[in-house]
Scaffold this motif. Structure first.
Motif, mmCIF file in Angstrom:
data_model
loop_
_atom_site.group_PDB
_atom_site.id
_atom_site.type_symbol
_atom_site.label_atom_id
_atom_site.label_comp_id
_atom_site.label_asym_id
_atom_site.label_seq_id
_atom_site.Cartn_x
_atom_site.Cartn_y
_atom_site.Cartn_z
ATOM 1 N N ALA A 3 -14.488 2.353 -28.431
ATOM 2 C CA ALA A 3 -15.678 3.101 -28.821
ATOM 3 C C ALA A 3 -15.972 4.140 -27.752
ATOM 4 O O ALA A 3 -17.074 4.626 -27.609
ATOM 5 C CB ALA A 3 -16.857 2.159 -28.980
ATOM 6 N N VAL A 34 -26.051 -1.516 -28.767
ATOM 7 C CA VAL A 34 -24.768 -1.238 -29.438
ATOM 8 C C VAL A 34 -24.896 -1.433 -30.946
ATOM 9 O O VAL A 34 -24.427 -0.603 -31.736
ATOM 10 C CB VAL A 34 -23.669 -2.159 -28.866
ATOM 11 C CG1 VAL A 34 -22.473 -2.231 -29.814
ATOM 12 C CG2 VAL A 34 -23.221 -1.666 -27.497
ATOM 13 N N ASP A 35 -25.535 -2.513 -31.358
ATOM 14 C CA ASP A 35 -25.594 -2.872 -32.777
ATOM 15 C C ASP A 35 -26.357 -1.855 -33.623
ATOM 16 O O ASP A 35 -26.185 -1.803 -34.849
ATOM 17 C CB ASP A 35 -26.219 -4.258 -32.954
ATOM 18 C CG ASP A 35 -25.279 -5.375 -32.533
ATOM 19 O OD1 ASP A 35 -24.067 -5.123 -32.427
ATOM 20 O OD2 ASP A 35 -25.760 -6.511 -32.304
ATOM 21 N N ALA A 70 -19.246 -2.492 -30.982
ATOM 22 C CA ALA A 70 -19.518 -1.076 -30.767
ATOM 23 C C ALA A 70 -18.810 -0.220 -31.815
ATOM 24 O O ALA A 70 -19.395 0.702 -32.391
ATOM 25 C CB ALA A 70 -19.077 -0.659 -29.366
ATOM 26 N N LYS A 71 -17.555 -0.555 -32.073
ATOM 27 C CA LYS A 71 -16.799 0.200 -33.076
ATOM 28 C C LYS A 71 -17.411 0.009 -34.470
ATOM 29 O O LYS A 71 -17.568 0.971 -35.240
ATOM 30 C CB LYS A 71 -15.343 -0.233 -33.084
ATOM 31 C CG LYS A 71 -14.498 0.520 -34.114
ATOM 32 C CD LYS A 71 -13.061 0.064 -34.056
ATOM 33 C CE LYS A 71 -12.230 0.836 -35.090
ATOM 34 N NZ LYS A 71 -12.587 0.503 -36.471
ATOM 35 N N ALA A 98 -21.245 2.875 -32.369
ATOM 36 C CA ALA A 98 -21.865 3.164 -31.069
ATOM 37 C C ALA A 98 -20.880 3.912 -30.180
ATOM 38 O O ALA A 98 -19.668 3.808 -30.351
ATOM 39 C CB ALA A 98 -22.303 1.868 -30.390
ATOM 40 N N CYS A 99 -21.423 4.650 -29.241
ATOM 41 C CA CYS A 99 -20.608 5.380 -28.267
ATOM 42 C C CYS A 99 -20.810 4.744 -26.905
ATOM 43 O O CYS A 99 -21.940 4.666 -26.413
ATOM 44 C CB CYS A 99 -21.037 6.848 -28.242
ATOM 45 S SG CYS A 99 -20.277 7.818 -26.925
ATOM 46 N N ILE A 100 -19.739 4.265 -26.293
ATOM 47 C CA ILE A 100 -19.818 3.631 -24.980
ATOM 48 C C ILE A 100 -19.353 4.629 -23.923
ATOM 49 O O ILE A 100 -18.211 5.082 -23.949
ATOM 50 C CB ILE A 100 -18.952 2.360 -24.908
ATOM 51 C CG1 ILE A 100 -19.289 1.417 -26.068
ATOM 52 C CG2 ILE A 100 -19.145 1.665 -23.565
ATOM 53 C CD1 ILE A 100 -20.726 0.974 -26.115
ATOM 54 N N THR A 160 -25.880 5.544 -28.206
ATOM 55 C CA THR A 160 -24.996 5.921 -27.114
ATOM 56 C C THR A 160 -25.406 5.088 -25.910
ATOM 57 O O THR A 160 -26.562 5.154 -25.470
ATOM 58 C CB THR A 160 -25.120 7.419 -26.787
ATOM 59 O OG1 THR A 160 -24.642 8.183 -27.887
ATOM 60 C CG2 THR A 160 -24.307 7.773 -25.542
#
Length: 420
Positions: free
Chosen positions: A15, A139-140, A164-165, A169-171, A144
């Protein structure tokens, strides 16, 4: 982050974005939440926000027990919500925020609520395994997340990145080393990667003899030559456990095998990470040792912001030197690779045992050299038990964490006795 943003290397588990997606840049004010606002990472984040008030609106702030610091920041930045982790301090927080419109709460549920509130960008800087559930709450909902909590990935890396995927979400890696890799990785593709190189300062005991490291005091362990950090992470740097945690984190964050991750001791802490590609080109990220640099990169992404850090003056520095890590003098790094290869919760055990060991060292119950011995004994005990199922949920990871802490605590008197 836009749902069509490019994922690093196109890996199904990642992610982490590859290149700046300018189309995703928002012209409107970005709302932000800082989990762990009164810690060292939080302090650097708030300093950056202070210099760009026209670009950011604070949604929520949290702290562990520092009510005064939290209330001061909440009022300064006009936060909508403030949460203190210690439930016994709710009344004190309410009194400190009296006369404002700031909502507040206390306890784990309030920290998770802060993370779940509708901020575009979340700094996840709650230290230790306690930071896992709040980070997952952010994340859920597809936020970001600037990740400064190593334990989220060390304790539950596969679970964290999968969620995250799934949520879109963007990590963004906020640690200096992983942020350096993040920037350098954009220079190539997955099939072109040979290895990544995480640099380490070597800490205050880099040149010490093993016998002297064994007897090092708390005061000596806290004298880091380059970085100003919190107590736990500074001790981890002295033992190089911190670098072990970073190796594990990099594996999950960028979907890398252990053999694709090297560590290189670099005392000046100017090069923070390097990536080697198949043509033997090595791309490095450099900067002064200031956590505001990687945090600013995350805060502004996909753009860059004007940062307050000092310019890098290589002529003044004069030289950059490098050494291979010594796995004998700093066994914590060796144990991290072993835990990563073992899988099935071994990295969770590694982290939990280290937290128990560091707390014992701070309390004067064990010598510095016993930190790694307690971690190794706990890992060996975990392996002998044969109870090593795959982790399928955050609750599974937290369960293993609790078991490992109890085992480390039970082994502590034995380890302390051997060191005398």
């Amino acid at each position: 982050m836009a749902s069509d943003a490019v994922l690093w290397f196109g890996d199904e588990m990642s992610a982490v974005p590859l290149r700046n997606n300018k189309a995703a840049a928002a012209s409107a004010v970005r709302t932000v939440t800082v989990l762990g606002a009164t810690g060292s990472i939080g302090d650097s984040t708030m300093d950056l926000l202070r210099g760009a008030r026209d670009r950011y609106q604070v949604e929520a702030l949290t702290a562990n027990s520092n009510v005064e610091g939290l209330a001061k920041l909440a009022k300064e930045f006009g936060a909508r919500f403030a949460a203190i982790a210690d439930p016994a301090k709710l009344s004190e927080l309410k009194d400190a925020l009296a006369g404002t419109r700031i909502e507040c709460g206390a306890g784990e549920s309030a920290i998770i609520e802060a993370a779940a509130r509708p901020a575009d960008w979340v700094m996840a800087a709650v230290s230790g395994a306690a930071g896992l559930k709040p980070a997952l709450a952010a994340v859920d909902r597809g936020a970001t997340v600037a990740l400064a909590n190593k334990e989220c990935l060390v304790c539950a890396g596969d679970i964290f990145m999968e969620r995250a995927k799934k949520a879109g979400a963007c990590i963004l890696p906020a640690d200096s080393e992983h942020n350096a890799l993040f920037q350098a990785l954009a220079s190539g593709n997955r099939e072109e990667l040979t290895r990544v190189i995480i640099t380490a300062s070597g800490g205050p005991f880099r040149t010490w003899a093993p016998a002297d490291i064994e007897q090092a005091t708390l005061e000596q362990a806290l004298k880091h030559p380059n970085w100003s950090m919190g107590q736990k992470i500074t001790i981890d740097s002295a033992s190089m456990m911190n670098k072990g945690l970073e190796v594990i984190e990099a594996s999950y964050l960028f979907a890398l095998a252990p053999d694709e991750i090297d560590v290189l001791v670099h005392p000046q802490s100017i090069i923070h990470g390097m990536v080697e590609f198949s043509d033997r080109s090595v791309v490095a990220q450099l900067g002064t040792p200031d956590m505001r640099i990687p945090i600013a990169h995350c805060l502004g992404w996909p753009d860059r912001v004007v940062g307050p850090s000092a310019k890098l003056d290589l002529a003044k520095i004069g030289q950059l030197t490098f050494e291979a890590p010594d796995f004998q003098r700093f066994p914590g790094l060796r144990l991290a690779y072993e835990a990563l290869r073992l899988g099935h919760g071994a990295t969770t055990v590694y982290n939990a045992a280290n937290e128990i060991a560091v707390a014992a060292f701070i309390a004067g119950k064990i010598k510095f050299g016993a930190i790694a011995r307690l971690v190794e004994a706990t890992m060996n005990d975990w392996i002998r038990s044969g109870n090593q199922p795959p982790l399928h949920s955050a609750d599974d990871a937290i369960s293993v964490d609790h078991i490992a802490r109890n085992r480390a605590a039970a082994l502590l008197p034995q380890i302390a006795l051997k060191a005398t």
